[in-house]
Design a protein around this motif. Sequence first.
Motif, PDB file in Angstrom:
ATOM      1  N   THR A   1      -9.794 -62.411 -64.068  1.00  0.00           N
ATOM      2  CA  THR A   1     -10.971 -61.828 -64.291  1.00  0.00           C
ATOM      3  C   THR A   1     -12.046 -61.853 -63.402  1.00  0.00           C
ATOM      4  O   THR A   1     -13.411 -61.763 -63.464  1.00  0.00           O
TER       5      THR A   1
ATOM      6  N   ARG B   1     -17.721 -62.304 -62.977  1.00  0.00           N
ATOM      7  CA  ARG B   1     -16.670 -62.153 -63.749  1.00  0.00           C
ATOM      8  C   ARG B   1     -16.570 -61.182 -64.563  1.00  0.00           C
ATOM      9  O   ARG B   1     -17.438 -60.638 -65.375  1.00  0.00           O
TER      10      ARG B   1
ATOM     11  N   LYS C   1     -15.535 -59.252 -67.915  1.00  0.00           N
ATOM     12  CA  LYS C   1     -15.493 -59.603 -69.205  1.00  0.00           C
ATOM     13  C   LYS C   1     -14.269 -59.236 -69.953  1.00  0.00           C
ATOM     14  O   LYS C   1     -14.050 -58.147 -69.641  1.00  0.00           O
ATOM     15  N   LYS C   2     -13.706 -60.063 -70.734  1.00  0.00           N
ATOM     16  CA  LYS C   2     -12.510 -59.825 -71.188  1.00  0.00           C
ATOM     17  C   LYS C   2     -12.792 -58.829 -72.567  1.00  0.00           C
ATOM     18  O   LYS C   2     -13.779 -59.083 -73.238  1.00  0.00           O
TER      19      LYS C   2
END
Length: 143
Positions: free
Chosen positions: A87, A139, A141-142
């Motif tokens: 990520t 990062r 985001k999932k």
Amino acid sequence: MKRAIIMGIIISTGFAGVALGGDNPIADRKAIMKNTGAAADAGGAMLKGEVEFNLAAAQLILRTMNSTAHAVTYLFPEGSETGMETTAAPSIWSDPAGFQAIADKMAADSSAKVTDMDSFKAAFGATTASCGACHQGYRIKKN
């Protein structure tokens, strides 16, 4: 050389129980972030009163997060942008100065002297704000 320095930092400050992948920086950073997340969860539980405040544990939580702050910029070498469902955002590589600045702030915040619940609350709050800033800008985001 950098890997040796990181391994020394990690082993000397509380990550000894984390199995690191050696030549796989994505696996290494996932293991370290998982450990850091556990430390953050423990700190949060302490602040919420879910567990009793313990000075030694509070100091260890911040040392764990401090170790991550010192190691994190070395955990994203060129060539580790993809793979293993990472990520990591492209901004890590396109804005290394910004990434380093957040790591430096997290290192400073997590090195504050903790002597009681109030000082832990201040240091932990500042440290986790740095974590959050890094997750916001660096990062993916999932879903």
